[in-house]
Structures are given as structure tokens and as C-alpha cells.
Scaffold this active site. Structure first.
Site, PDB file in Angstrom:
ATOM      1  CE1 TYR A  43       8.480  19.256   4.175  1.00  0.00           C
ATOM      2  CE2 TYR A  43      10.223  17.754   4.791  1.00  0.00           C
ATOM      3  CZ  TYR A  43       9.385  18.744   5.284  1.00  0.00           C
ATOM      4  OH  TYR A  43       9.051  18.819   6.581  1.00  0.00           O
ATOM      5  CG  HIS A  69      12.910  13.850  12.198  1.00  0.00           C
ATOM      6  ND1 HIS A  69      12.668  15.044  11.562  1.00  0.00           N
ATOM      7  CD2 HIS A  69      12.007  12.952  11.063  1.00  0.00           C
ATOM      8  CE1 HIS A  69      11.848  14.897  10.534  1.00  0.00           C
ATOM      9  NE2 HIS A  69      11.496  13.760  10.322  1.00  0.00           N
ATOM     10  CG  HIS A  70      12.006   9.836   9.655  1.00  0.00           C
ATOM     11  ND1 HIS A  70      10.755   9.584   9.131  1.00  0.00           N
ATOM     12  CD2 HIS A  70      12.603  10.661   8.945  1.00  0.00           C
ATOM     13  CE1 HIS A  70      10.400  10.653   8.428  1.00  0.00           C
ATOM     14  NE2 HIS A  70      11.479  11.424   8.173  1.00  0.00           N
ATOM     15  CG  HIS A  91      12.530  14.425   6.360  1.00  0.00           C
ATOM     16  ND1 HIS A  91      11.478  13.861   7.157  1.00  0.00           N
ATOM     17  CD2 HIS A  91      12.546  15.807   6.238  1.00  0.00           C
ATOM     18  CE1 HIS A  91      10.633  14.894   7.321  1.00  0.00           C
ATOM     19  NE2 HIS A  91      11.114  16.249   6.810  1.00  0.00           N
ATOM     20  CG  ASP A 138       6.156  18.985 -25.870  1.00  0.00           C
ATOM     21  OD1 ASP A 138       6.374  18.397 -24.613  1.00  0.00           O
ATOM     22  OD2 ASP A 138       5.461  18.536 -26.644  1.00  0.00           O
ATOM     23  CD  GLU A 173       9.710   9.942  -1.922  1.00  0.00           C
ATOM     24  OE1 GLU A 173      10.866  10.437  -3.075  1.00  0.00           O
ATOM     25  OE2 GLU A 173       8.664   9.754  -2.506  1.00  0.00           O
ATOM     26  CD1 TRP A 186       6.757   2.787   4.087  1.00  0.00           C
ATOM     27  CD2 TRP A 186       8.000   3.629   2.589  1.00  0.00           C
ATOM     28  NE1 TRP A 186       7.137   4.221   4.543  1.00  0.00           N
ATOM     29  CE2 TRP A 186       7.777   4.705   3.527  1.00  0.00           C
ATOM     30  CE3 TRP A 186       8.876   4.060   1.362  1.00  0.00           C
ATOM     31  CZ2 TRP A 186       8.486   5.999   3.451  1.00  0.00           C
ATOM     32  CZ3 TRP A 186       9.361   5.243   1.267  1.00  0.00           C
ATOM     33  CH2 TRP A 186       9.336   6.448   2.475  1.00  0.00           C
ATOM     34  NE  ARG A 238       3.991   2.910  11.113  1.00  0.00           N
ATOM     35  CZ  ARG A 238       5.038   3.357  10.065  1.00  0.00           C
ATOM     36  NH1 ARG A 238       5.906   3.944  10.728  1.00  0.00           N
ATOM     37  NH2 ARG A 238       4.977   3.490   8.790  1.00  0.00           N
ATOM     38  CB  SER A 264      10.213   6.580 -13.885  1.00  0.00           C
ATOM     39  OG  SER A 264       9.225   7.475 -13.896  1.00  0.00           O
ATOM     40  CB  SER A 265      10.441  10.178 -10.207  1.00  0.00           C
ATOM     41  OG  SER A 265      11.541   9.067  -9.263  1.00  0.00           O
ATOM     42  CE  LYS A 290       5.931  26.831   0.904  1.00  0.00           C
ATOM     43  NZ  LYS A 290       5.413  27.524  -0.070  1.00  0.00           N
ATOM     44  CB  THR A 346       5.433  24.866   7.350  1.00  0.00           C
ATOM     45  OG1 THR A 346       6.697  24.102   6.956  1.00  0.00           O
ATOM     46  CG2 THR A 346       4.313  23.996   6.598  1.00  0.00           C
ATOM     47  CG  HIS A 348      -1.460   1.378   1.577  1.00  0.00           C
ATOM     48  ND1 HIS A 348      -2.603   1.809   0.827  1.00  0.00           N
ATOM     49  CD2 HIS A 348      -1.392   2.220   2.650  1.00  0.00           C
ATOM     50  CE1 HIS A 348      -3.120   3.164   1.264  1.00  0.00           C
ATOM     51  NE2 HIS A 348      -2.214   3.239   2.334  1.00  0.00           N
ATOM     52  CB  SER A 378       0.388  29.095  -4.240  1.00  0.00           C
ATOM     53  OG  SER A 378       0.868  28.531  -2.939  1.00  0.00           O
TER      54      SER A 378
END
Lengths: 191, 530
Positions: free
Chosen positions: B255, B300-301, B251, B104, B253, B140, B448, B167-168, B329, B326, B75, B266
Site C-alpha cells: 500500500y 494471506h501471502h 503487506h 519548503d 509495503e 526479494w 514463478r 532513507s524512506s 475509490k 478500494t 529486479h 484523484s
């Protein structure tokens, strides 16, 4: 911008970015030695130092205090060994070299090579703990059923912070990677 | 779409399936990305339904624990790499050229490749569900040594991740080259719409972080099959090292998943508040600041791995510091609405829900960032609640908002506003029923990634599951709206929304297959207002 100029500009940008991508790929690998250097410099991660007996003899022992050192021994999941310290706890004078012994028994019916990985807790104290001799410096091979007494000589640095009065030295024996998996897991062990 | 192609005689070299396989047109590729990500959203979503079904009651009801753990693992991988990331690339493909007045994307062939890698990568990943030993079930995050116990699926997992990363990265290279080299004359950097700005910064995050993940999973692969010992203590390695390398990618990732959402919100809030965006340049700098900070907060993870105090403090302070840009924003969005002439069409509703609900996710993130309390929250449902607030009511809600916002531009038809509002209200209510109780579950200690739980957690889990089923079902309504809108509806005007500003709204709806082959008039380019 003309069409061919644009093509050239796009190609240039793409090449730069591919180079950046490649660099970051290798940076990922470089993180490992970088972390090791970081741990060595700061003494974090429980990694301990190694000294020669000569260097230890130049230390000025701090007779005014005692530091307790506890010993813990464990064995990795696939290793058919028994492994334990002969003394559980000892009080040492910082700056004085001390020897303790660990016992290891190979319960398998075949020769096995193992690797001992040391760790010191608390982390902050690891850089004040050094070994002059240790069975963890080299791989240890044991024949079927063999048992062996293995010495560790260590010294606690007299500069160790006053707040630390108890250290734990732990070892875990793992099967050496180059021999791991050579034996079928269902192999019978001597109890 | 196919009608639009039929009208376009100068690009008639292939039709049918071959058109989509060989297309190098940014609008076609954008459409492919978006449809692909919608498909993945439903595949990943059905796995979430399995999870919520099993957790409806304590005890083991429907699936065995190994399969349950595959569901949580797959998932996450599918939603992150299959739904959200391709959706952002789809938006980038569709919108960036027509927002900056370019004909293009800069590297059209690479663009075709970067899309067509995805279906194959996911074929590999999804095929693991049918393999001996089952699909990856170690989470994951792929922590060793657990992940090394994956069965035949293991190399498929690793190579799927390599492909997704390639790809990315290709998509990111394309975005940067397009924005740097192909802006229309007069489109200066500080006139770029914020969606373009947030995407450039995302692209740099991708290029800096995805290769590190590629390295980390390659190390896992060689550890398992080629006798290296990067993460094996037996060979002198360190399993915690993997966590450091993984989160050095992980991390940034998160963002990557959320920055383009900031850009979309925005664009939407000024449109429906009929006011220019408050504090445009501070938005640009805040995005840059968040991106920079994202590289120095990773540990921090992993506060609980036994880090020294100095490390815990450093990562706590830098993490909490992210709240500052943040917050800039959030306040800018609120200030944009201040005394605006607001209307509440579906895109605006989703954008407003984003602002409120993402902020809730941000606050629970602050709580998690405070080391001493993280020891209680770590690996509990509180973490699950947190990242679903920032990713579902954050990233996914922004994707929904952006889709409703630009759907009339893409299809040339207005979507059904009544159905859109139903979709919004059903989603927003049910998603809170789904995730809010998980805060309480986490605070009271439910871990979890466990298929069974202690009975005191029953009630909140049942509530959460009911919310989950309604949320899942509501998304079918979204597909109905999109399909209806593609097939017909009230004709959309060029500007579509009364308050809409920017180059894409000067084009017809739908835009012709090739747009801005002549650069737009520089005097028509205003900037800094969204």
C-alpha cells in the site's frame, strides 16, 4: 507561526516519529515471543505440551476409544546421524501414559551433539498431546559410531475431539547450533 | 533546471555538482529523487528484459539458473526500493510544499540526507552482481533458510536494505512534519489535496512497517553470522516465523507503493473531467481504512504454510474486506467522470488506464485472497500477473500520469503531446500483451522464479516476452519526451491545464526556487475538490 516556533514544532514532530520508528523496530523483535505466547495459548503451530507423570495420573482415561499415533523421524541436512522409530504406529487409550523408543546412530568418526525438534500433526490436536519424558528436552551427545535407544513417554488428553483418530508425532534431529560447523564438511563418515 | 538555478541569485552559494550534493531545496531534491528513480527503473527494467529473454522459449538459452534467480530477486528489489518508492518521495518533495502553501519541507537537511543515502545503498546492492557466489538469488522476500545460502553478497543485501529503509523513514518523517506544521493558514486537513492525504497515510505506514523489516533482516544477519536461531529450527527457531514478520512489513509495503497513486489519479481525473472530485471525504476515509486493514491481512501471502483453519478464515475475510474501501475509490473516480466535460490528454489517458487496469489487478487479488483457490494459485505466474497489474499498470502508470501532469509545471514547457500519446498507447497495449497471458500460465500451473518450463507453456510465454520487449522499448520514448520537455517546448501557462485547481497552479511555470515564502491568501484556498 514564527520561525523559531516552527523549528521547535518540527523538531518535536521529528523526535516523536523517531521514537515511533524505534518502537516499531523492537516490536518486530517482540513479535517472536508474542507469536510463541499465541501458539502456546491456542495450541497452534504443532507445539506440544509437557506434563509431569503425577499430572497424568490424575487424568481420567477414556477407555471407550483408541487413538492411533504414528511416528516419523528425520535428520537435518548436515547431521551424519541415522534416526528412526522402533515402532511405526501404536494405538493408545486417551489419558493413559505410553512409552515408545527411537533409535539414533552416529555415523561420524567424531562426537556430535544434536537437538531434536518435535512437531505434531494435525495442528488442532497438538494441544491435546503432552510428553512426560522426551529425549527432545535436552541436547543429545553421541560419540563416534555410538548408537542409543531413546524413550519418549507421552499421553493423549481424553478431551481430544472425537473427530481426531490419528496423530502423527514427528521429530527432526538437527546438529546443535553451538557445535555446528566445527567439523570440516568433507569429513569421512562410517557407512 | 540549471537555467532556473542561474536565475535565482539569492540561492547562489554553490553551483554545478556541489549544488546538487548540498541542496536542501525541496524542488532540487524532488528532481534528484525522480531522476534517480528513472535510472533505477531502467536498470530494473533491463533485468526484466533478461528474464523475458530467457523465458522466450523453454529450455535454458541465455543465462544459468542461478543468475536467472538473481535477476528476479534484484529486479524486484530495485523496482520496489529503487524505482517506485523514491519516485513517490520525489513527487512528495516537489508537490507537497507547493500544494499546501509551504516554503519548503520541514527538515531540509534530513531531506538531503535521505536522498543521498540512496545512491550508496544501490551501489552496495548492485555491486553484489560481481561478487563470488553472485547476487542475492533467493527472492526479494528473503525467506530463510534459502537466503542464508547467499554468498558474499549476503551482508551487502542486508545493509542495503537497512539504508533504503532509513532513507524512506527519513522521507516519511519529513512529509509528516511538513504537513502537520507548515500548512498555509486556511489549509485545513479536509482541504488538503488527496495526494497529500494519501502521502501522510503512506508516511505512517512507512514508519510502522519499515522498522519491522529492518528487525527481520537484522535477525537474518545474526542468524547467519552471530549464532542466533530466530529462524533456524536447529536452535529452536522457526523459519515460518520469518514469513510472519516479513509480511507484517510486506503487506503495508504494497500500500506504500500504491496509495500515492490513488492521490495522483484523484488530482488528474477531476482536472480533465472539469468537475470536482466525487466524494472527497469518503476518499480520505477509504484510504485510512485501507491503511488500517493492511496491518491485519499479512498471512494471506502464506496460506499454504499450514495455518489452522481459524487463521485461514480470518485472513481471507479481512483480505476480501479491503475490496470495499478500494471499490469506494474506483466508483468515486467513475462518478467524477460522469457527465464531465472530458478531454484525453496524456495524463488523463494514463489515469484512465490506471483505473481500468488497476481494477483488473484488484480482482485477481480478490481471487488470490480466497484461501481454497489460493492453494492452486500460490507461487504461480497468476501471482506474477496480479502484482504486475497492480504495480506496473497501477503504481508505474500513475507515476507516468503524474509526470505528464506536472512536467509543464516543473520545466515551464509543454511536453510533446503526440509523442506522449504514442508512449501511452504503446505502453498500454504492450503491457497487456506482456502480463495478461501470465494469468493463463499461472492458472495452468506454471511456477514463478523458474528459468525453464514445460513445453505447453511455450506460446503464452513467447507472447508475453514480445509484449515485454515492446513495453521496455516504449519507455525510451518516455525519456525522449522528458528530455525534450526539459530542454524546451511551448511555454507553459501558470495553470497549464484548463481544469486544474489548487495552489501549485497559482505559481509560475516553472516555479521559482523558493515559493510561498509568504503564505498564500487564505481566500485563494479552496479544498475538497481533488
Amino acid at each position: 507561526m514564527s520561525n523559531s516556533e516552527l523549528k521547535r514544532a518540527n523538531r518535536k514532530t521529528a523526535i516523536k516519529l523517531v521514537l515511533a520508528t524505534t518502537t516499531m523496530f523492537f516490536f518486530g523483535y517482540a513479535l517472536i515471543p508474542l507469536y510463541d505466547v499465541f501458539c502456546e495459548v491456542t495450541g497452534l503451530n504443532g507445539k506440544t505440551g509437557r506434563l509431569s507423570s503425577q499430572e497424568v495420573s490424575q487424568m481420567a482415561p477414556d477407555e471407550s476409544r483408541l487413538v492411533e499415533v504414528e511416528f516419523v523421524a528425520s535428520v537435518g541436512a548436515d547431521l551424519p546421524w541415522k534416526f528412526y522409530p522402533l515402532v511405526a504406529k501404536i494405538s493408545v487409550v486417551p489419558g493413559v501414559e505410553t512409552q515408545v523408543d527411537f533409535m539414533v546412530v552416529n555415523n561420524a568418526q567424531y562426537a556430535v551433539t544434536g537437538n531434536a525438534v518435535p512437531s505434531v500433526a494435525p495442528n488442532e490436536a497438538a494441544k491435546y498431546f503432552s510428553k512426560t519424558e522426551c529425549f527432545c528436552f535436552t541436547k543429545q551427545s553421541l560419540k563416534a559410531g555410538e548408537s542409543r535407544k531413546m524413550p519418549v513417554r507421552f499421553v493423549v488428553d481424553p478431551d481430544i475431539p472425537r473427530g481426531v483418530s490419528l496423530l502423527t508425532l514427528g521429530y527432526t534431529f538437527f546438529e546443535a547450533l553451538d557445535t555446528a560447523g566445527l567439523y570440516p564438511p568433507e569429513h569421512t563418515y562410517i557407512n | 533546471m540549471s537555467e532556473a538555478a542561474a536565475h535565482d541569485h539569492h540561492d547562489a552559494q554553490s553551483t554545478g555538482l556541489m549544488r546538487w550534493l548540498t541542496t536542501t531545496n525541496h524542488k532540487d531534491i524532488g528532481t534528484l529523487y525522480l531522476l534517480f528513480s528513472l535510472t533505477m527503473f531502467f536498470i530494473g527494467g533491463s533485468m526484466a528484459m533478461v528474464i523475458r529473454l530467457e523465458l522466450f522459449q523453454p529450455g535454458l538459452q541465455f543465462v544459468d539458473p542461478q543468475f536467472y534467480n538473481s535477476m528476479t530477486t534484484m529486479h524486484a528489489l530495485i523496482m520496489i526500493f529503487g524505482a517506485v518508492m523514491p519516485a513517490w518521495t520525489g513527487f512528495a518533495n516537489w508537490m507537497i510544499p507547493i500544494m499546501i502553501g509551504a516554503p519548503d519541507m520541514a527538515l531540509p537537511r534530513l531531506n538531503n540526507w535521505s536522498f543521498w543515502i540512496l545512491p550508496f545503498a544501490f551501489l552496495m546492492l548492485l555491486s553484489t552482481l560481481f561478487m563470488p557466489g553472485g547476487a542475492p538469488a533467493g527472492g526479494w522476500t528473503m525467506y530463510p533458510p534459502l537466503v542464508l545460502q547467499t554468498g558474499d553478497a549476503f551482508p551487502y543485501l542486508i545493509f542495503a536494505i537497512h539504508f533504503l529503509g532509513a532513507s524512506s523513514i527519513a522521507g516519511a518523517i519529513n512529509v509528516i512534519a511538513t504537513v502537520f506544521n507548515m500548512r498555509a493558514p486556511g489549509m485545513t486537513l479536509m482541504k488538503l489535496p488527496l495526494f497529500v492525504w494519501t502521502w501522510i497515510i503512506t508516511a505512517f505506514l512507512l514508519i510502522a512497517s519499515i522498522p519491522v523489516l529492518a528487525g527481520a533482516v537484522t535477525m537474518l544477519l545474526t542468524d547467519k553470522y552471530f549464532g542466533t536461531a530466530f529462524f533456524s529450527a536447529a536452535g529452536g527457531g522457526d523459519p515460518v516465523m520469518f514469513q510472519h514478520i516479513f509480511w507484517f512489513f510486506g503487506h503495508p509495503e504494497v500500500y506504500i507503493l500504491i496509495l500515492p497513486a490513488f492521490g495522483i489519479v484523484s488530482a488528474i481525473i477531476p482536472t480533465f473531467a472539469r468537475k470536482p472530485l466525487f466524494g472527497y471525504s469518503s476518499m480520505v476515509y477509504a484510504t485510512g481504512a485501507i491503511a488500517f486493514l493492511s496491518f491485519i491481512v499479512w498471512a494471506h501471502h502464506m496460506f499454504t504454510v499450514g495455518m489452522p483453519l481459524a487463521g485461514e478464515l480470518f485472513f481471507m475475510y479481512t483480505t476480501v474486506l479491503i475490496a470495499v474501501p478500494t471499490g469506494v475509490k474506483i466508483f468515486n473516480w467513475v462518478a467524477t467522470m460522469w457527465r464531465g466535460s472530458m478531454t484525453f490528454e496524456t495524463p488523463m489517458l494514463f489515469a484512465l488506464a490506471f483505473v481500468v487496469l488497476f481494477t483488473i489487478g484488484g480482482f485477481s487479488g480478490l481471487m488470490l485472497g480466497v484461501t481454497p483457490v489460493d492453494f492452486q494459485y500460490h507461487d504461480t505466474y497468476f501471482v506474477v500477473a496480479h502484482f504486475h497489474y497492480v504495480l506496473v499498470t497501477g503504481a508505474v502508470f500513475a507515476l507516468m500520469a503524474g509526470t505528464y501532469f506536472w512536467l509543464p509545471k516543473w520545466t515551464g514547457h509543454m511536453y510533446n503531446e503526440t509523442l506522449g500519446k504514442w508512449h501511452f498507447w504503446l505502453s498500454t497495449i504492450s503491457v497487456n500483451v506482456l502480463f495478461f497471458p501470465q494469468h493463463f500460465l499461472g492458472l495452468s500451473g506454471m511456477p514463478r522464479r523458474i528459468p525453464d518450463y514445460a513445453v505447453q507453456f511455450s506460446d503464452f510465454n513467447m507472447v508475453s516476452s514480445i509484449g515485454g520487449f515492446i513495453y521496455g522499448a516504449s519507455q525510451i520514448l518516455f525519456v525522449v519526451v522528458v528530455v525534450k520537455c526539459i530542454r524546451g517546448g511551448k511555454k507553459a501557462t501558470d495553470q497549464v491545464w484548463e481544469g486544474a485547481q489548487g495552489l501549485e497552479w497559482t505559481l509560475p511555470s516553472p516555479p521559482p526556487l523558493h515559493s510561498f515564502t509568504e503564505a498564500p491568501d487564505p481566500s485563494s484556498i479552496t479544498g475538497g475538490n481533488r
